[in-house]
Design a protein around this motif. Sequence first.
Motif, PDB file in Angstrom:
ATOM      1  N   UNK A 140      32.627 -80.406 107.552  1.00 42.96           N
ATOM      2  CA  UNK A 140      31.162 -80.501 107.605  1.00 42.96           C
ATOM      3  C   UNK A 140      30.579 -80.682 106.208  1.00 42.96           C
ATOM      4  N   UNK A 141      31.156 -80.005 105.221  1.00 43.25           N
ATOM      5  CA  UNK A 141      30.670 -80.187 103.856  1.00 43.25           C
ATOM      6  C   UNK A 141      30.888 -81.620 103.402  1.00 43.25           C
TER       7      UNK A 141
ATOM      8  N   UNK B 213      24.597 -82.687 112.431  1.00 45.11           N
ATOM      9  CA  UNK B 213      25.361 -81.440 112.524  1.00 45.11           C
ATOM     10  C   UNK B 213      26.446 -81.545 113.586  1.00 45.11           C
ATOM     11  N   UNK B 214      26.162 -82.271 114.664  1.00 46.25           N
ATOM     12  CA  UNK B 214      27.150 -82.419 115.749  1.00 46.25           C
ATOM     13  C   UNK B 214      28.302 -83.337 115.353  1.00 46.25           C
ATOM     14  N   UNK B 215      27.997 -84.394 114.606  1.00 47.28           N
ATOM     15  CA  UNK B 215      29.032 -85.401 114.304  1.00 47.28           C
ATOM     16  C   UNK B 215      30.244 -84.831 113.578  1.00 47.28           C
ATOM     17  N   UNK B 216      30.078 -84.029 112.504  1.00 50.47           N
ATOM     18  CA  UNK B 216      31.284 -83.512 111.843  1.00 50.47           C
ATOM     19  C   UNK B 216      32.084 -82.563 112.720  1.00 50.47           C
ATOM     20  N   UNK B 217      31.408 -81.823 113.607  1.00 45.44           N
ATOM     21  CA  UNK B 217      32.144 -80.932 114.513  1.00 45.44           C
ATOM     22  C   UNK B 217      33.006 -81.752 115.461  1.00 45.44           C
ATOM     23  N   UNK B 218      32.445 -82.835 115.979  1.00 43.25           N
ATOM     24  CA  UNK B 218      33.181 -83.686 116.913  1.00 43.25           C
ATOM     25  C   UNK B 218      34.400 -84.316 116.245  1.00 43.25           C
TER      26      UNK B 218
ATOM     27  N   UNK C 111      29.279 -75.379 119.976  1.00 43.95           N
ATOM     28  CA  UNK C 111      28.426 -75.820 118.872  1.00 43.95           C
ATOM     29  C   UNK C 111      28.060 -77.298 118.989  1.00 43.95           C
ATOM     30  N   UNK C 112      28.928 -78.071 119.632  1.00 40.18           N
ATOM     31  CA  UNK C 112      28.562 -79.454 119.937  1.00 40.18           C
ATOM     32  C   UNK C 112      27.373 -79.473 120.897  1.00 40.18           C
TER      33      UNK C 112
ATOM     34  N   UNK D   8      17.712 -82.895 104.048  1.00 41.64           N
ATOM     35  CA  UNK D   8      18.051 -81.586 103.475  1.00 41.64           C
ATOM     36  C   UNK D   8      18.238 -80.542 104.571  1.00 41.64           C
ATOM     37  N   UNK D   9      17.370 -80.551 105.567  1.00 42.17           N
ATOM     38  CA  UNK D   9      17.487 -79.611 106.684  1.00 42.17           C
ATOM     39  C   UNK D   9      18.733 -79.900 107.515  1.00 42.17           C
ATOM     40  N   UNK D  10      19.081 -81.173 107.648  1.00 42.93           N
ATOM     41  CA  UNK D  10      20.291 -81.549 108.377  1.00 42.93           C
ATOM     42  C   UNK D  10      21.529 -80.987 107.687  1.00 42.93           C
ATOM     43  N   UNK D  11      21.550 -81.032 106.368  1.00 47.78           N
ATOM     44  CA  UNK D  11      22.671 -80.469 105.599  1.00 47.78           C
ATOM     45  C   UNK D  11      22.781 -78.966 105.848  1.00 47.78           C
TER      46      UNK D  11
END
Length: 499
Positions: A180-181, A387-392, A349-350, A327-330
């Motif tokens: 995610x980072x 936020x969902x994309x890196x988790x997926x 979390x997805x 910034x809020x998305x990060x």
Amino acid sequence: MTCLRLPQERVVSPDVEKEYNLAPYVKAEGGDYKQRFPNVNEAKVVRKIDMRVVPVLCILYLLAFLDRVNISNAAVFGLKRDLKLGGNEFNTALVVFFAPYVLFEIPSNALLKHFKPHVWLSLCMFLFGLITLLQGFTQNLGGLIACRFFLGVVESGVFPACFYLIAMWYKRSEAQKRYSFFFSSTTLAGGFGGLLASAIGKMDGMRGYSGWRWIFILEGTLTCVVSFILYFAIADFPEEVTWLSQDEKDFVKARLYEDVGHSKRHEPLTPKSVLEVFKDWKIIVGGFMYLGLIVPAYGYAYFAPTIIQSLGYGAIRTQLLSVPPWACAFALAMLSATFSDWLRMRYVFVLATTAVSITGFIILLVVHDNRHLQYAALFLAAMGTYSAMPIIVCWFNTNLGGHHRRAVGTAFQVGFGNIGGIIAVFSFLAKDAPKYIPGYSIAIAFIAISLVANTVYFLGVSWENRRRDRQAADGVHAHLSEDEKKRMGDLNPDYRYFT
């Protein structure tokens, strides 16, 4: 082949014992990798990896994404006017990027196995920086299309290669925060791009060049310069780096061996082995998991400045107002990743983050007379989607075991998913401004597709875990040696998928 018998009925072949330094393993009851390396501090090694692997790749991908989407900032400063782009010609220039980007994902990951990562990635970086710079000198649609095409060629290998490289360093239980980072470089690039564009745009007319040309020239030059630095900074695979001791290298390989099995790092990736990977249904579903979110993600990345400008703001203020949603998305991406790793859960979390995303797009679809609410909805759209994309991607990628399955699976997911970029750029057309009802509707539909694919994947791997539990209780695979199991990667009957 002569094999070595472990105390708990495990069998390890000599070649695997040599590759992973498993001599202590065949002598130690239980075979825990920490017992085999009593003098190696795991926390210290992981901190060292954190300092040397992820930050450098973040810089690389930040500049890659910035060079890919800065055309949206350039459009606000008159690119379409100066190049005399009418109708859907701007969208055509955007879509050309995705054809080579989709086609060259898997070949690029195959090349990564032949070149060291620091060579391949820094070369790609220099080339996409150079092409971005050249965009600043285009005089017509043809020149812009040519630049966008070759930008897609050289950028195709960056994202899947970085995800693949990270997966070769971290265990699945500690990967989500790092993924995610890294992935949040896109949100930082979006915010950074808006700030840069607002400053560079003031150079309009300097040396006879429009502000949008300076955006390409300066940002492309920055990328080229940084590529020379990253040639020396990008980490290679664990067995190839010089900043770990031999014991630490063996420790890293051994802990990954226990987590996901034999890496098959030195076995060639052939067409036959690629086709073998595609026999697994989960690979195809993984592509749809990502495809569904790529449409709203690129829809936002390419058209957010235009949407904000349509709310009645000037060019400079538009660029500045594009920064806070990123910034809020990060922040949300890192928060959800931290809890996802802590709870060792992905699907929940997805669902939560995509719910935020779809709420934002629904507001944008139905509200057209309240610019403050519309601007707030952009926050929700960006926060949920990015936020969902890196988790997926992390969930799918780290559930794959071994170099071959990860190289092919990751490249396919990213390559197939980026077909959504083609859909996204033709979803937000000039004739639909300022309401963009077709664009928002398409984004919502594809988020729903992603939710369905994620649910299918979750149910599938949960069923597979239960099936393997039953088989283990019945001793169905007792005839397989430990070596044979580890070589199967995530198809190993002892392997359990993250859910």
